[in-house]
Design a protein around this motif. Structure first.
Motif, PDB file in Angstrom:
ATOM      1  N   GLY A 167       0.709  -1.193   0.203  1.00  4.88           N
ATOM      2  CA  GLY A 167       0.055  -0.115  -0.018  1.00  4.88           C
ATOM      3  C   GLY A 167       0.894   1.315  -0.062  1.00  4.88           C
ATOM      4  O   GLY A 167       0.162   2.455   0.035  1.00  4.88           O
ATOM      5  N   ARG A 168       2.004   1.151  -0.023  1.00  2.00           N
ATOM      6  CA  ARG A 168       3.045   2.384   0.304  1.00  2.00           C
ATOM      7  C   ARG A 168       3.354   2.700  -1.106  1.00  2.00           C
ATOM      8  O   ARG A 168       3.136   2.087  -2.369  1.00  2.00           O
ATOM      9  N   ARG A 169       3.815   4.013  -1.422  1.00  4.93           N
ATOM     10  CA  ARG A 169       4.508   4.725  -2.759  1.00  4.93           C
ATOM     11  C   ARG A 169       5.812   4.370  -2.734  1.00  4.93           C
ATOM     12  O   ARG A 169       6.608   5.081  -1.844  1.00  4.93           O
ATOM     13  N   VAL A 170       6.212   3.613  -3.711  1.00  2.00           N
ATOM     14  CA  VAL A 170       7.729   3.185  -3.638  1.00  2.00           C
ATOM     15  C   VAL A 170       8.532   3.727  -4.927  1.00  2.00           C
ATOM     16  O   VAL A 170       7.996   3.415  -6.032  1.00  2.00           O
ATOM     17  N   VAL A 171       9.576   4.324  -4.548  1.00  2.00           N
ATOM     18  CA  VAL A 171      10.623   4.520  -6.011  1.00  2.00           C
ATOM     19  C   VAL A 171      11.667   3.618  -5.870  1.00  2.00           C
ATOM     20  O   VAL A 171      12.532   3.614  -4.850  1.00  2.00           O
ATOM     21  N   ILE A 172      11.913   2.621  -6.766  1.00  2.00           N
ATOM     22  CA  ILE A 172      12.946   1.748  -6.956  1.00  2.00           C
ATOM     23  C   ILE A 172      14.167   2.460  -7.841  1.00  2.00           C
ATOM     24  O   ILE A 172      13.858   2.756  -8.854  1.00  2.00           O
ATOM     25  N   VAL A 173      15.256   2.559  -7.598  1.00  2.00           N
ATOM     26  CA  VAL A 173      16.397   3.200  -8.231  1.00  2.00           C
ATOM     27  C   VAL A 173      17.367   2.062  -8.704  1.00  2.00           C
ATOM     28  O   VAL A 173      17.732   1.162  -7.708  1.00  2.00           O
ATOM     29  N   GLY A 174      17.704   2.038  -9.844  1.00  2.00           N
ATOM     30  CA  GLY A 174      18.683   1.157 -10.470  1.00  2.00           C
ATOM     31  C   GLY A 174      17.995   0.274 -11.479  1.00  2.00           C
ATOM     32  O   GLY A 174      17.020  -0.085 -11.609  1.00  2.00           O
ATOM     33  N   ILE A 275      13.798   2.945  -2.741  1.00  2.00           N
ATOM     34  CA  ILE A 275      14.793   1.816  -2.510  1.00  2.00           C
ATOM     35  C   ILE A 275      15.886   1.830  -3.450  1.00  2.00           C
ATOM     36  O   ILE A 275      15.621   2.011  -4.644  1.00  2.00           O
ATOM     37  N   TRP A 276      17.139   2.009  -2.774  1.00  2.00           N
ATOM     38  CA  TRP A 276      18.299   1.973  -3.564  1.00  2.00           C
ATOM     39  C   TRP A 276      19.047   0.668  -3.912  1.00  2.00           C
ATOM     40  O   TRP A 276      19.622   0.139  -3.219  1.00  2.00           O
ATOM     41  N   CYS A 277      18.717   0.245  -5.133  1.00  2.00           N
ATOM     42  CA  CYS A 277      19.472  -0.823  -5.762  1.00  2.00           C
ATOM     43  C   CYS A 277      20.690  -0.443  -6.514  1.00  2.00           C
ATOM     44  O   CYS A 277      20.565  -0.677  -7.869  1.00  2.00           O
ATOM     45  N   THR A 278      21.473   0.171  -5.966  1.00  2.00           N
ATOM     46  CA  THR A 278      22.671   0.834  -6.433  1.00  2.00           C
ATOM     47  C   THR A 278      23.899   0.118  -6.381  1.00  2.00           C
ATOM     48  O   THR A 278      25.066   0.779  -6.850  1.00  2.00           O
ATOM     49  N   GLY A 279      24.046  -0.973  -5.980  1.00  2.00           N
ATOM     50  CA  GLY A 279      25.222  -1.853  -6.029  1.00  2.00           C
ATOM     51  C   GLY A 279      25.995  -1.606  -4.673  1.00  2.00           C
ATOM     52  O   GLY A 279      25.540  -1.069  -3.568  1.00  2.00           O
TER      53      GLY A 279
END
Length: 355
Positions: A167-174, A275-279
């Protein structure tokens, strides 16, 4: 351990997949060695991964030397838990001398040896293999306003499943595998915006980790590398997300606001979580006293051997320490070559030519 330094020919720092692969070949070569591991149980970084994380290839193509990884029930791609179970069995099967939990704090030169300082005493070794990986140094790039965000920052290492994000607003980066796998399982329960520096590229469905090692090895030659085909392995969950249209990425934002993110054209987006999927970066702080880092932050190597300190080998950190060496199969092959060189340094017979 007493206050007197323990002495071995070879000391391996890290008991994850790369450290165990080194241990296998050191055992076969008859070396006097020990593996120091900071974790309190086997499995390395896989013990800390989110439950649904999958390897990029079937079990038979994701094995360390000497023992095949069992196929998971129903076949397919092994999970993080399957990998932990395999590494635990591997360590026990080959009776590898792992001392844990032992945190290595520093490696220093000491005459003809390297001195390894830990939270449980000091060791001396003729050769040190650093195999600490990257999981322990998550990387988050700096963007203007990053400290102003009133929501929550997560990195891949802090992600433990989709339910807390429901139910949240999520930004995924990467734009690589972690981002795609997390997006695949979060998008059914949350409002997702995926942002990448350039449009994400999926590998063809028929290409997975079975081809990874060969493709990575070609990077130094004339053939295509894996980056020439794409960046994201289309494991089943990612394929499903693609087929339902969830893998739609937006360009990278330019700054972060208190409420969310904003693009250079003035568009903004409110969100609750980024969410930082940046390594990751190599976990090398224990080697700082040796002063070996180059201008790019990495330690210059010839194969796995540090150019500035030939008694140090670096194993499993990625392609700069061996083709695909951060993968299970790549770590095993690099460890074989590294231990062969180490045994030559020690004046021993080397290792057998097989895997």
């Amino acid at each position: 351990m007493t206050a007197i330094a323990r002495a071995v020919d070879v000391l391996v720092i890290g008991g994850g997949q790369a450290g165990l692969a080194a241990g296998y070949h050191l055992r076969r070569a008859g070396a006097d060695f020990v593996i120091l591991d900071a974790q309190d149980a086997p499995g390395g970084a896989w013990r800390h991964a989110w439950p649904s994380l999958r390897l990029f290839s079937p079990a038979q193509y994701s094995s360390l030397p000497g023992r095949m990884m069992p196929s998971p029930p129903g076949g397919g791609y092994p999970s993080a838990a399957d990998t932990v179970a395999y590494l635990t069995d591997y360590e026990r099967r080959y009776e590898l001398p792992v001392v844990r939990p032992t945190e290595v704090r520093a490696v220093r030169r000491s005459g003809e040896s390297l001195q390894v300082e830990t939270d449980a005493g000091t060791w001396r070794a003729r050769i040190v293999i650093s195999a600490t990986g990257t999981w322990w140094r998550p990387y988050v790039p700096h963007y203007p306003g990053i400290g102003d965000f009133q929501g929550r920052h997560l990195h891949t290492v802090n992600y433990h499943g989709p339910e807390p994000l429901r139910g949240r607003r999520v930004v995924i980066v990467g734009g690589a595998n972690s981002a795609a796998q997390i997006l695949a399982e979060v998008s059914p329960v949350a409002e997702i915006t995926w942002v990448t520096l350039r449009p994400p590229r999926l590998l063809p469905d028929e290409v997975d980790g079975r081809a990874l090692f060969g493709l990575a090895a070609r990077r130094a030659g004339d053939g295509p590398g894996i980056g020439d085909l794409g960046d994201i392995v289309a494991v089943p969950a990612v394929r499903e997300a693609r087929d339902r249209g969830a893998l739609k990425a937006e360009p990278m934002f330019g700054r972060i606001t208190a409420e969310g993110v904003a693009w250079p054209d003035g568009t903004d987006l409110a969100c609750d979580i980024i969410i930082w999927c940046t390594g990751f970066r190599p976990a090398l702080n224990h080697l700082a006293p040796l002063r070996l880092r180059g201008s790019g932050g990495l330690i210059p190597v010839d194969g796995t051997q540090a150019l500035g300190e030939p008694r140090l080998h670096l194993l499993g950190y990625g392609d700069w320490t061996g083709p695909a060496s951060a993968t299970l199969i790549g770590a095993g092959r690099t460890a074989r070559d590294s231990v062969a060189e180490i045994m030559r340094q020690l004046g021993g017979p080397g290792v057998a030519s097989g895997t």
